[in-house]
Design an enzyme around this catalytic site. Structure first.
Site, PDB file in Angstrom:
ATOM      1  N   ARG A  70      43.742  43.838  22.959  1.00  0.00           N
ATOM      2  CA  ARG A  70      42.963  42.621  23.220  1.00  0.00           C
ATOM      3  C   ARG A  70      41.651  42.654  22.431  1.00  0.00           C
ATOM      4  O   ARG A  70      41.179  41.627  21.942  1.00  0.00           O
ATOM      5  CB  ARG A  70      42.701  42.470  24.724  1.00  0.00           C
ATOM      6  CG  ARG A  70      43.960  42.122  25.500  1.00  0.00           C
ATOM      7  CD  ARG A  70      43.698  42.097  26.984  1.00  0.00           C
ATOM      8  NE  ARG A  70      42.674  41.122  27.337  1.00  0.00           N
ATOM      9  CZ  ARG A  70      42.061  41.099  28.535  1.00  0.00           C
ATOM     10  NH1 ARG A  70      42.364  42.027  29.448  1.00  0.00           N
ATOM     11  NH2 ARG A  70      41.182  40.191  28.814  1.00  0.00           N
ATOM     12  N   VAL A 103      35.937  38.204  28.546  1.00  0.00           N
ATOM     13  CA  VAL A 103      35.408  39.493  28.049  1.00  0.00           C
ATOM     14  C   VAL A 103      35.550  39.574  26.533  1.00  0.00           C
ATOM     15  O   VAL A 103      35.310  40.621  25.940  1.00  0.00           O
ATOM     16  CB  VAL A 103      36.161  40.669  28.725  1.00  0.00           C
ATOM     17  CG1 VAL A 103      35.890  40.677  30.224  1.00  0.00           C
ATOM     18  CG2 VAL A 103      37.669  40.626  28.449  1.00  0.00           C
ATOM     19  N   HIS A 119      32.345  39.443  33.931  1.00  0.00           N
ATOM     20  CA  HIS A 119      33.388  40.471  33.980  1.00  0.00           C
ATOM     21  C   HIS A 119      33.274  41.478  32.852  1.00  0.00           C
ATOM     22  O   HIS A 119      34.218  42.210  32.587  1.00  0.00           O
ATOM     23  CB  HIS A 119      34.777  39.810  33.945  1.00  0.00           C
ATOM     24  CG  HIS A 119      35.030  38.926  35.129  1.00  0.00           C
ATOM     25  ND1 HIS A 119      35.982  37.938  35.135  1.00  0.00           N
ATOM     26  CD2 HIS A 119      34.432  38.870  36.356  1.00  0.00           C
ATOM     27  CE1 HIS A 119      35.973  37.317  36.300  1.00  0.00           C
ATOM     28  NE2 HIS A 119      35.035  37.860  37.057  1.00  0.00           N
ATOM     29  N   GLY A 187      38.193  25.632  31.562  1.00  0.00           N
ATOM     30  CA  GLY A 187      39.250  26.570  31.183  1.00  0.00           C
ATOM     31  C   GLY A 187      39.439  27.717  32.136  1.00  0.00           C
ATOM     32  O   GLY A 187      39.671  28.853  31.722  1.00  0.00           O
TER      33      GLY A 187
HETATM   34  C1  BV8 Z   1      35.351  41.903  43.856  1.00  0.00           C
HETATM   35  C2  BV8 Z   1      38.115  41.358  33.597  1.00  0.00           C
HETATM   36  C3  BV8 Z   1      34.842  43.192  45.687  1.00  0.00           C
HETATM   37  C4  BV8 Z   1      39.052  42.256  32.935  1.00  0.00           C
HETATM   38  C5  BV8 Z   1      38.885  40.113  35.556  1.00  0.00           C
HETATM   39  C6  BV8 Z   1      40.954  36.933  48.473  1.00  0.00           C
HETATM   40  C7  BV8 Z   1      39.956  35.992  48.461  1.00  0.00           C
HETATM   41  C8  BV8 Z   1      38.833  36.159  47.659  1.00  0.00           C
HETATM   42  C9  BV8 Z   1      38.726  37.292  46.834  1.00  0.00           C
HETATM   43  C10 BV8 Z   1      39.740  38.198  46.842  1.00  0.00           C
HETATM   44  C11 BV8 Z   1      40.849  38.044  47.651  1.00  0.00           C
HETATM   45  N1  BV8 Z   1      41.665  39.097  47.427  1.00  0.00           N
HETATM   46  C12 BV8 Z   1      41.111  39.926  46.512  1.00  0.00           C
HETATM   47  C13 BV8 Z   1      39.936  39.398  46.166  1.00  0.00           C
HETATM   48  C14 BV8 Z   1      38.992  39.935  45.228  1.00  0.00           C
HETATM   49  C15 BV8 Z   1      39.424  39.703  43.784  1.00  0.00           C
HETATM   50  C16 BV8 Z   1      40.043  38.349  43.548  1.00  0.00           C
HETATM   51  O1  BV8 Z   1      39.354  37.362  43.387  1.00  0.00           O
HETATM   52  N2  BV8 Z   1      41.384  38.316  43.532  1.00  0.00           N
HETATM   53  C17 BV8 Z   1      42.039  37.045  43.326  1.00  0.00           C
HETATM   54  C18 BV8 Z   1      43.243  37.252  42.388  1.00  0.00           C
HETATM   55  C19 BV8 Z   1      42.441  36.497  44.669  1.00  0.00           C
HETATM   56  N3  BV8 Z   1      38.200  39.767  43.043  1.00  0.00           N
HETATM   57  C20 BV8 Z   1      37.759  40.959  42.637  1.00  0.00           C
HETATM   58  O2  BV8 Z   1      38.357  42.001  42.819  1.00  0.00           O
HETATM   59  C21 BV8 Z   1      36.413  40.962  41.958  1.00  0.00           C
HETATM   60  N4  BV8 Z   1      35.622  41.979  42.567  1.00  0.00           N
HETATM   61  O3  BV8 Z   1      35.626  40.987  44.574  1.00  0.00           O
HETATM   62  O4  BV8 Z   1      34.740  43.012  44.290  1.00  0.00           O
HETATM   63  C22 BV8 Z   1      33.852  44.186  46.014  1.00  0.00           C
HETATM   64  C23 BV8 Z   1      32.733  43.787  46.711  1.00  0.00           C
HETATM   65  C24 BV8 Z   1      31.807  44.732  47.046  1.00  0.00           C
HETATM   66  C25 BV8 Z   1      32.007  46.063  46.659  1.00  0.00           C
HETATM   67  C26 BV8 Z   1      33.130  46.444  45.941  1.00  0.00           C
HETATM   68  C27 BV8 Z   1      34.059  45.500  45.595  1.00  0.00           C
HETATM   69  C28 BV8 Z   1      36.555  41.285  40.487  1.00  0.00           C
HETATM   70  C29 BV8 Z   1      37.205  40.128  39.793  1.00  0.00           C
HETATM   71  C30 BV8 Z   1      37.159  40.359  38.280  1.00  0.00           C
HETATM   72  C31 BV8 Z   1      38.483  40.899  37.830  1.00  0.00           C
HETATM   73  N5  BV8 Z   1      38.467  41.024  36.387  1.00  0.00           N
HETATM   74  N6  BV8 Z   1      38.820  40.288  34.229  1.00  0.00           N
HETATM   75  C32 BV8 Z   1      39.958  41.549  31.984  1.00  0.00           C
HETATM   76  O5  BV8 Z   1      39.664  40.408  31.543  1.00  0.00           O
HETATM   77  O6  BV8 Z   1      40.982  42.162  31.672  1.00  0.00           O
HETATM   78  S1  BV8 Z   1      39.453  38.654  36.156  1.00  0.00           S
HETATM   79  C33 BV8 Z   1      40.445  37.867  35.038  1.00  0.00           C
HETATM   80  O7  BV8 Z   1      40.757  36.606  35.651  1.00  0.00           O
HETATM   81  C34 BV8 Z   1      39.783  37.496  33.717  1.00  0.00           C
HETATM   82  O8  BV8 Z   1      38.417  37.831  33.634  1.00  0.00           O
HETATM   83  C35 BV8 Z   1      39.856  35.986  33.731  1.00  0.00           C
HETATM   84  O9  BV8 Z   1      38.821  35.398  33.059  1.00  0.00           O
HETATM   85  C36 BV8 Z   1      39.754  35.756  35.187  1.00  0.00           C
HETATM   86  C37 BV8 Z   1      40.009  34.411  35.706  1.00  0.00           C
HETATM   87  O10 BV8 Z   1      41.133  33.901  35.080  1.00  0.00           O
HETATM   88  P1  BV8 Z   1      40.874  32.592  34.181  1.00  0.00           P
HETATM   89  O11 BV8 Z   1      39.747  32.861  33.245  1.00  0.00           O
HETATM   90  O12 BV8 Z   1      40.724  31.442  35.094  1.00  0.00           O
HETATM   91  O13 BV8 Z   1      42.174  32.525  33.312  1.00  0.00           O
HETATM   92  P2  BV8 Z   1      43.560  31.919  33.777  1.00  0.00           P
HETATM   93  O14 BV8 Z   1      44.572  32.359  32.784  1.00  0.00           O
HETATM   94  O15 BV8 Z   1      43.784  32.207  35.236  1.00  0.00           O
HETATM   95  O16 BV8 Z   1      43.344  30.341  33.685  1.00  0.00           O
HETATM   96  C38 BV8 Z   1      43.121  29.754  32.436  1.00  0.00           C
HETATM   97  C39 BV8 Z   1      43.074  28.267  32.702  1.00  0.00           C
HETATM   98  O17 BV8 Z   1      42.771  27.614  31.460  1.00  0.00           O
HETATM   99  C40 BV8 Z   1      44.400  27.692  33.178  1.00  0.00           C
HETATM  100  O18 BV8 Z   1      44.159  26.885  34.307  1.00  0.00           O
HETATM  101  C41 BV8 Z   1      44.913  26.872  31.995  1.00  0.00           C
HETATM  102  O19 BV8 Z   1      45.564  25.683  32.416  1.00  0.00           O
HETATM  103  C42 BV8 Z   1      43.632  26.514  31.303  1.00  0.00           C
HETATM  104  N7  BV8 Z   1      43.752  26.327  29.856  1.00  0.00           N
HETATM  105  C43 BV8 Z   1      44.589  26.951  28.992  1.00  0.00           C
HETATM  106  N8  BV8 Z   1      44.337  26.540  27.708  1.00  0.00           N
HETATM  107  C44 BV8 Z   1      43.309  25.657  27.807  1.00  0.00           C
HETATM  108  C45 BV8 Z   1      42.924  25.514  29.153  1.00  0.00           C
HETATM  109  N9  BV8 Z   1      41.942  24.691  29.552  1.00  0.00           N
HETATM  110  C46 BV8 Z   1      41.292  23.991  28.599  1.00  0.00           C
HETATM  111  N10 BV8 Z   1      41.586  24.078  27.284  1.00  0.00           N
HETATM  112  C47 BV8 Z   1      42.580  24.884  26.849  1.00  0.00           C
HETATM  113  N11 BV8 Z   1      42.872  24.953  25.543  1.00  0.00           N
END
Ligand code: BV8
Ligand code: ZN
Length: 244
Positions: A70, A103, A119, A187
């Site tokens: 990546r 990132v 992130h 996005g």
């Molecule tokens: C934390 C970095 C706790 C690495 C990433 C239940 C409820 C709430 C929270 C949670 C839960 N269960 C678990 C959790 C916590 C968890 C979480 O949220 N899980 C989710 C899945 C439910 N969160 C965490 O763990 C976070 N930490 O909560 O810590 C804590 C607290 C105290 C003490 C200790 C711990 C950490 C979250 C960060 C994880 N790391 N990335 C890497 O990139 O490899 S997240 C990862 O997803 C990426 O960063 C990415 O950016 C991010 C979000 O995804 P999107 O950016 O939205 O990308 P996606 O593909 O999903 O969507 C793209 C969109 O673009 C689509 O809709 C598409 O239609 C659209 N699109 C496509 N092309 C275009 C477009 N739009 C416009 N134009 C285009 N051309």
């Protein structure tokens, strides 16, 4: 592209605007989004399984290689017109804050002055044992590069699932969100927290929510304006319609 004159006039007089971007903002730069099918060898893996400390502990080389691939892709990619439109907005609005979940470093490459990288960033690498930032590492090494200080495995300095976001970056993002008059969600599928909670926090404080995304998301029903499509087309069109 038609924009509601109410939105245009509101943006013209807004002094505090915040934008949150996700992987979709980099899609037109040729980078895969997080929930897209991964390609080739990586198609067999779900990013959400790889972006975890457990995956790294279980198989450091697999996770290191995924990020190395990546990083190489990000280095070969260019910011797209959507990134540049956000840079232009930065100088057209008195206080413009850019928050990103990405990132890939493309906002910096486009010229954004202070992207809040919730992130982390692929270009930063740290030791998984002692936390020391690595100044450089052998990108072509067959094995996971060792920390020069303690010999531990190096890892990308990004936030994995279950890990905390950098407190000072998140704090700055929350502070800007709370006072923004307009909040753009661009996005992002709005599934990952705490990033996904920012738009609702802005809405609670009376901000106008503008979502630009290829498809509807959980935020769409609560957005004041939703533009379905490519951010690389919509953002430049909006910038021209508001500021000429
Ligand atoms: C934390 C970095 C706790 C690495 C990433 C239940 C409820 C709430 C929270 C949670 C839960 N269960 C678990 C959790 C916590 C968890 C979480 O949220 N899980 C989710 C899945 C439910 N969160 C965490 O763990 C976070 N930490 O909560 O810590 C804590 C607290 C105290 C003490 C200790 C711990 C950490 C979250 C960060 C994880 N790391 N990335 C890497 O990139 O490899 S997240 C990862 O997803 C990426 O960063 C990415 O950016 C991010 C979000 O995804 P999107 O950016 O939205 O990308 P996606 O593909 O999903 O969507 C793209 C969109 O673009 C689509 O809709 C598409 O239609 C659209 N699109 C496509 N092309 C275009 C477009 N739009 C416009 N134009 C285009 N051309
Ligand atoms: Zn170390």
């Amino acid at each position: 592209m038609h924009f509601d004159p109410i939105l245009l006039s509101y943006l013209r007089q807004a002094t505090r605007v915040t934008a949150l971007t996700g992987a979709g903002a980099s899609q037109e730069s040729g980078l895969r989004t997080f929930r897209d099918e991964q390609g080739g060898f990586w198609a067999q893996y779900d990013p959400r399984d790889l972006a975890t400390p457990e995956a790294f502990a279980r198989n450091p080389k697999l996770v290191w290689d995924w990020y190395a691939e990546r990083r190489a892709a990000a280095r070969l990619s260019q910011p797209n017109p959507g990134h540049f439109a956000l840079v232009e907005m930065e100088s057209l609005v008195q206080t413009f804050t850019l928050i990103t979940q990405n990132v890939d470093g493309l906002h910096r490459a486009a010229g954004s002055r202070n992207p809040l990288e919730l992130h982390g960033n692929l270009e930063r690498v740290k030791c998984s044992q002692c936390g020391e930032q690595a100044a450089d590492w052998d990108e072509s090494s067959e094995s996971v590069p060792p920390c020069p200080l303690c010999g531990g495995f190096l890892r990308p300095d990004v936030v994995w699932f279950g890990e905390s976001l950098p407190a000072e970056v998140l704090d700055a993002a929350v502070k800007a969100t709370r006072v923004s008059q307009v909040f753009f969600s661009i996005g992002t599928s709005g599934l990952v927290h705490p990033a996904a909670s920012l738009a609702l926090a802005a809405r609670e404080r009376g901000a106008v929510i503008v979502e630009i995304n290829a498809e509807p998301t959980p935020l769409t029903p609560r957005a004041d304006f939703f533009f379905a499509g490519r951010s690389g087309e919509i953002l430049p069109a909006l910038r021209r319609a508001v500021w000429g």
